[in-house]
Design an enzyme around this catalytic site. Structure first.
Site, PDB file in Angstrom:
ATOM      1  N   CYS A 192      52.752  36.212  28.338  1.00  0.00           N
ATOM      2  CA  CYS A 192      52.451  34.509  28.013  1.00  0.00           C
ATOM      3  C   CYS A 192      52.019  33.995  29.341  1.00  0.00           C
ATOM      4  CB  CYS A 192      53.651  33.850  27.382  1.00  0.00           C
ATOM      5  SG  CYS A 192      54.442  34.479  26.053  1.00  0.00           S
ATOM      6  N   ASP A 193      52.843  34.341  30.374  1.00  0.00           N
ATOM      7  CA  ASP A 193      52.680  33.183  31.575  1.00  0.00           C
ATOM      8  C   ASP A 193      52.277  34.046  32.959  1.00  0.00           C
ATOM      9  OD1 ASP A 193      53.498  31.373  30.218  1.00  0.00           O
ATOM     10  OD2 ASP A 193      55.873  31.666  30.540  1.00  0.00           O
TER      11      ASP A 193
ATOM     12  N   CYS B 123      58.702  35.324  29.560  1.00  0.00           N
ATOM     13  CA  CYS B 123      57.570  36.181  28.853  1.00  0.00           C
ATOM     14  C   CYS B 123      56.416  36.560  29.833  1.00  0.00           C
ATOM     15  CB  CYS B 123      57.079  35.197  27.610  1.00  0.00           C
ATOM     16  SG  CYS B 123      56.030  35.985  26.654  1.00  0.00           S
TER      17      CYS B 123
END
Lengths: 84, 317
Positions: free
Chosen positions: B140-141, B137
């Site tokens: 997200c990261d 992701c």
């Protein structure tokens, strides 16, 4: 990956009345305690999920977790809920 | 049999396909239960921005799934989240679904909408370094890799679009792809190729991940020459498609060799009264919009099936 874990925690919270659930924005300055915890060293995936017991970190995970994984940690560290 | 465990239709899965089915069925006054193994919204909740959902200029996957869930509930649809199915009986007039916590539900029809999950490379070290350098992701990261060198694995639209997106953070992005050409649309290829921070290693794959506390390097194998070499790297983002969440259906004779559910134009499987929708069915394009379309067709077909059953019961009474 935070949202799925949030939702799991929201569902588990009523089942574990003996455990207090908190969430904190990762970028919040106060979250340095989590970001810099030795148990979170090497973590590079959100969310960081940190389990405290008697003021000490007993378990920490990085990135997405399933409900079964979260329950396994809660049961092991804090005990199975009475009504389970 | 308890009244609250009996439904007209049970929908397995609460991504856009399952939620759409729930909306249509409940609005048609058909008692509907949605059971979902993970988060309501499915893969959609991890999509940072959706800009091509007709009628909505721009939204996040989380917001869109929240609205769909609210809509379904507003029409009376019951939703159970984060529950896994331990036993499934699809044959016969009454279908039953047992959950791992022992609860059991029955219905006249079932719609299978289990969706998919990111495909993994399945090579040594992948599990060890998930969340410690390996991510699925970018939204997200990505921020963890600011100023660092990363690899993006894959050659489809997701891989190339995320590679471009990750150049906001990473100092250099290397796209590793198993073929010598990309499957992505031309616009995505052009955007990636024209980005000076992106380089490409084609006809190659990652053979292993190495590190201590977190990921430090990968072994890259050239699939044409067989050459294997080690490359120091800070992070790897894997976008090599999805696998259908259909393991629980493997004994049902409704899957193809890739584990996808085989359906007809009415989203009906080979089992009477069992329908399917969304990313887990056999199809070429997997989008929120196509999942919503599948869910609509499956719901209308299931509603017709339930209606016909009721008519038959009345005629026999």
């Amino acid at each position: 990956m935070c949202i799925p874990v949030y939702e799991i925690m929201e569902e588990l919270e009523p089942q574990y009345p003996h455990v207090k659930f908190f969430d904190m924005e990762f970028d919040n300055p106060d979250a340095y305690v989590i970001r810099n915890a030795p148990e979170c060293r090497g973590f590079m995936g959100l969310p960081f999920t940190v389990y405290y017991k008697n003021g000490k970190i007993v378990k920490a995970t990085s990135s997405i977790q399933t409900m079964d994984q979260v329950k396994a940690i809660l049961n092991q560290e804090f005990g199975v809920p009475v009504n389970a | 049999m308890k009244a609250d465990t009996n439904y007209d239709v049970i929908v397995l899965g609460a991504g856009p396909a399952g939620l759409t089915a729930g909306i249509y069925l409940s609005r048609a006054r058909i008692r509907t239960l949605i059971i979902n193994e993970g988060t309501v919204g499915g893969q959609m909740v991890l999509t940072h921005e959706i800009a091509n959902y007709p009628g909505v200029e721009k939204t996040s996957g989380y917001q869109l799934s929240g609205i769909m869930k609210k809509q379904a509930r507003s029409f009376g649809c019951d939703i159970i989240g984060n529950s896994s199915v331990s036993d499934l009986q699809l044959e016969g007039a009454v279908k039953s679904v047992r959950l791992s916590d022992g609860r059991e539900y029955k219905a006249s029809a079932v719609i299978l909408a289990p969706g998919g999950r990111p495909r993994q490379l399945g090579v040594p070290g992948e599990e060890t370094f998930r969340g410690k350098g390996i991510s699925y992701c970018a939204t997200c990261d990505g921020d963890f890799f600011t100023g660092k060198e990363i690899i993006v694995v894959g050659g489809g639209n997701s891989a190339l679009e995320e590679a471009v997106s990750l150049t906001k953070y990473a100092s250099r992005v290397t796209v590793v792809h198993q073929f010598d050409h990309f499957q992505a649309f031309e616009y995505a290829i052009e955007e990636a190729r024209s980005n000076p921070s992106i380089r490409f290693i084609l006809s190659s794959t990652i053979a292993a991940f190495h590190g201590n506390e977190n990921l430090q390097s990968v072994d890259i194998k050239n699939l044409k020459t067989g050459e294997l070499y080690n490359m120091p790297i800070d992070g790897v983002f894997i976008f090599i498609g999805y696998v259908p969440n259909t393991e629980f259906l493997r004994n049902q004779q409704i899957l193809n060799e890739r584990g996808e559910i085989i359906v007809n134009a009415d989203m009906e499987t080979g089992i009477k009264g069992v329908f399917a929708a969304g990313d887990a069915v056999v199809k070429r394009f997997r989008q929120v919009t196509t999942a919503v379309g599948d869910g609509t067709v499956a719901a209308l077909a299931a509603a017709q099936y339930v209606h016909n059953l009721r008519q038959l019961e009345l005629a026999e009474a």
